[in-house]
Design a protein around this motif. Structure first.
Motif, PDB file in Angstrom:
ATOM      1  N   VAL A 292       0.842  -1.210   0.000  1.00 10.74           N
ATOM      2  CA  VAL A 292       0.000   0.000   0.000  1.00 10.74           C
ATOM      3  C   VAL A 292       0.873   1.255   0.000  1.00 10.74           C
ATOM      4  N   GLU A 293       1.859   1.284   0.881  1.00 14.57           N
ATOM      5  CA  GLU A 293       2.727   2.456   0.982  1.00 14.57           C
ATOM      6  C   GLU A 293       3.507   2.685  -0.314  1.00 14.57           C
ATOM      7  N   ARG A 294       3.989   1.614  -0.919  1.00 14.62           N
ATOM      8  CA  ARG A 294       4.746   1.749  -2.167  1.00 14.62           C
ATOM      9  C   ARG A 294       3.863   2.290  -3.287  1.00 14.62           C
ATOM     10  N   ALA A 295       2.625   1.790  -3.387  1.00 13.49           N
ATOM     11  CA  ALA A 295       1.704   2.264  -4.425  1.00 13.49           C
ATOM     12  C   ALA A 295       1.390   3.745  -4.234  1.00 13.49           C
ATOM     13  N   LEU A 296       1.161   4.163  -2.984  1.00 20.34           N
ATOM     14  CA  LEU A 296       0.854   5.567  -2.705  1.00 20.34           C
ATOM     15  C   LEU A 296       2.073   6.463  -2.941  1.00 20.34           C
ATOM     16  N   ASP A 297       3.260   5.952  -2.569  1.00 19.66           N
ATOM     17  CA  ASP A 297       4.488   6.732  -2.795  1.00 19.66           C
ATOM     18  C   ASP A 297       4.725   6.949  -4.292  1.00 19.66           C
TER      19      ASP A 297
END
Length: 477
Positions: free
Chosen positions: A124-129
Motif C-alpha cells: 500500500v505504501e509503495r503504491a501511494l508513494d
C-alpha cells in the motif's frame, strides 16, 4: 493475518476496499485505520465504481473475483474513465495467467491471500508513494515548462509587458487566440508561453507553418488521410489537428492557408471534429487553436483572401507583439541575453559590446526584428576576437545587417515595413546571397522570392523577369 508491528500514524490518503468477503474487508479496513489511513469498504464492483466516480480516492484495493465483475474489469473501467488511481488486486486463487493479465492491464501490485499484514501495508505504501511521486513530477515538469517559456520572452518595454499580461490572462481558458506581429517578433514564443501556462501544459504543443508547405500536402498534414486516399498514402495518418488533441495547435502564417482549407478548418473549429482526407469517418478533437500572422488579416479579409467567418472564429482573443524598433531598451537587453547565451554555447568569454555597437543597436530599423538581432549577435560572437563586440566585427558591416552610414539615408527615414524591405533588397541583392538577404529581412527564402517577384526586383544580369519563367531566382555566383 497478524497485527504485529503496526504503528498508528495520521495520513491524508483515502483508500477504497472492494471485497465480497465481509470478514476480509473489515479486517483490511481495521488494519488501514490502525496504520492511519481513511478507507471505505464495498462488496461489489458496481458499488466500487460508483464510489470511485463520485469520491476522491488515492488507492483502490480490490479482490480479483467479485460477484458481478472481476477486479480487472474494475481496473479497466477506471482507466477508461480517465482515472489513473493505482489499483492493488488480491486473490485466493492465484495463477500465472491471472497475475500477468492483472499487471499488463495496469495493476500496481498482485497479492495472494492470506497475506502478511506488514507485506500488505508495504505494498500500500509503495503504491501511494509512486502515485505521489508521479504527481509531484508532473507538477515540477509543468512548473519548469512555465518558467522556461516565460523567461524566453525577454524585455521590460511597455509593449512586451502588455503581451506577458495577456498571456497570463488568456492561458487558463480554451479560447482561440490570434497573435499578430511582424516576422521575427517572437509570435511562436508567445504561443508556447500560452500553452505551457495553461492546464494543457502536459499535452502536446504542435506547430505548423501554413506558408511553408504546399497546399496539396498541407491538407493531409493538418486533417490526416485514410490509407489509399491518394497515390503514396500507404498508411493512414491522423493529422496534426488530432495529434494536438489535449494540447495546442499553433497555426503560423495562417494568412497563407488556401481558401478551400480555410473552409475545412472553420468546420473543425465549429464542430470540434475532423474528417481525414479520403475517409468517411469523423473524429473528435480537443485541440486549442492558436494562430499567428505577420499580415493584416482584416485587410486580407476585405480583399477576399481570407474568410470573414474564419477570421472571427480565430480572433476571439488578439495579442499584438510589437516590433523590436518600438521596444526601446529591450534591444540592448535582448542583445546582452544573446551574447551570454551564445558565448556560453561557444565557450567564449564575451562580456559586452562597445558604445558604437550599442548606438548601432538603437539606431538600426530591425526589419527582421528579434530573429535578425539574434542572428547578428550569434555571428558577431563567432567571429569576435576580443571580449567586447564592436562594429569592427564583420557581421556588423553587412553580413547580417547594413552598418550605419552605408544605408543611413533610408535607415533613419520612417518607412512602412514593406517599403523598407523593398529598399533593402534593391540595395543589397547584388552584393548578398539569397540566404543572406532572407536572414537580413528575417523571412524565409520562399517569402523573399515571392516579394521580389511582386516588386519586380532581380539581380543584375538575371534574364528572368515577371512572367518569363518559373522556379527560383538564380543565386549570384
Amino acid at each position: 493475518m497478524n497485527h504485529s508491528n503496526l504503528k498508528i500514524r495520521a495520513r491524508d490518503e483515502r483508500i477504497l476496499v472492494i471485497d465480497d468477503d465481509l470478514g476480509v474487508g473489515e479486517c483490511i479496513q481495521c488494519m488501514l485505520r490502525i496504520a492511519g489511513y481513511e478507507s471505505a469498504f464495498v462488496t461489489t464492483a458496481a458499488a466500487g465504481l460508483e464510489r470511485a466516480q463520485s469520491e476522491a480516492f488515492d488507492l483502490v484495493v480490490s479482490d480479483l473475483r467479485l460477484p458481478d465483475r472481476s477486479g480487472i474489469d474494475v481496473l479497466r473501467a477506471l482507466r477508461e474513465a480517465g482515472q489513473d488511481t493505482p489499483v492493488i488486486l488480491m486473490t485466493s486463487y492465484s495463477s500465472i495467467e491471472s497475475a500477468i493479465e492483472a499487471l499488463r492491464t495496469g495493476a500496481t501490485d498482485y497479492i495472494i491471500k492470506p497475506f502478511n499484514n506488514d507485506d500488505f501495508l508495504y505494498s500500500v505504501e509503495r503504491a501511494l508513494d509512486e502515485q505521489r511521486m508521479r504527481k509531484e513530477n508532473a507538477m515540477l515538469k509543468r512548473s519548469l515548462k512555465r518558467v522556461y517559456s516565460s523567461r524566453r520572452i525577454i524585455g521590460e518595454s511597455e509593449g512586451i509587458l502588455r503581451v506577458l499580461d495577456m498571456i497570463r490572462r488568456v492561458a487558463a481558458s480554451d479560447a482561440n487566440v490570434l497573435i499578430e506581429g511582424e516576422s521575427g517578433t517572437g509570435k511562436e514564443l508567445v504561443a508556447q508561453a500560452i500553452h505551457y501556462a495553461s492546464p494543457r501544459a502536459e499535452g502536446p504543443f504542435v506547430p505548423i507553418n501554413c506558408g511553408a508547405i504546399p497546399a496539396e500536402l498541407l491538407e493531409s498534414e493538418l486533417f490526416g488521410h485514410a490509407k489509399g486516399a491518394y497515390t503514396g498514402a500507404v498508411a493512414a495518418s491522423e493529422g496534426l489537428i488530432r495529434e494536438a488533441s489535449g494540447g495546442t495547435l499553433f497555426l503560423d502564417e495562417i494568412s497563407e492557408l488556401a481558401l478551400n482549407l480555410q473552409v475545412k478548418l472553420l468546420r473543425v473549429l465549429q464542430e470540434r471534429q475532423v474528417r481525414p482526407l479520403g475517409s468517411k469517418h469523423t473524429y473528435a478533437t480537443d485541440a486549442r487553436f492558436v494562430a499567428a500572422s505577420n499580415r493584416d488579416l482584416k485587410q486580407a479579409m476585405e480583399q477576399g483572401l481570407f474568410r470573414a467567418d474564419l477570421y472571427y472564429r480565430l480572433n476571439v482573443i488578439t495579442i499584438h507583439v510589437p516590433p523590436l524598433r518600438e521596444r526601446g531598451r529591450d534591444v540592448e537587453i535582448l542583445a546582452q541575453h544573446f551574447i551570454e547565451e551564445h558565448s556560453r554555447r561557444l565557450g567564449k568569454r564575451i562580456t559586452g559590446m562597445s558604445p558604437a555597437m550599442r548606438d548601432f543597436l538603437y539606431s538600426y530599423h530591425w526589419p527582421g526584428n528579434v530573429r535578425e538581432l539574434e542572428n547578428l549577435i550569434e555571428r558577431s560572437v563567432i567571429l569576435a576576437e576580443g571580449s567586447v563586440l564592436s562594429l569592427e566585427d564583420p557581421p556588423a558591416k553587412g553580413t547580417t545587417a547594413p552598418a550605419p552610414g552605408t544605408a543611413g539615408e533610408f535607415l533613419d527615414r520612417p518607412l512602412p515595413v514593406e517599403e523598407y524591405m523593398k529598399e533593402v533588397v534593391r540595395r543589397y541583392q547584388d552584393s548578398h546571397s539569397e540566404m543572406e538577404l532572407a536572414a537580413m529581412l528575417g523571412v524565409g527564402r520562399k517569402a523573399l522570392w515571392m516579394r521580389r517577384r511582386r516588386w519586380g526586383l532581380y539581380r543584375s544580369g538575371d534574364s528572368r523577369r515577371e512572367g518569363t519563367g518559373k522556379g527560383d531566382l538564380k543565386r549570384s555566383a
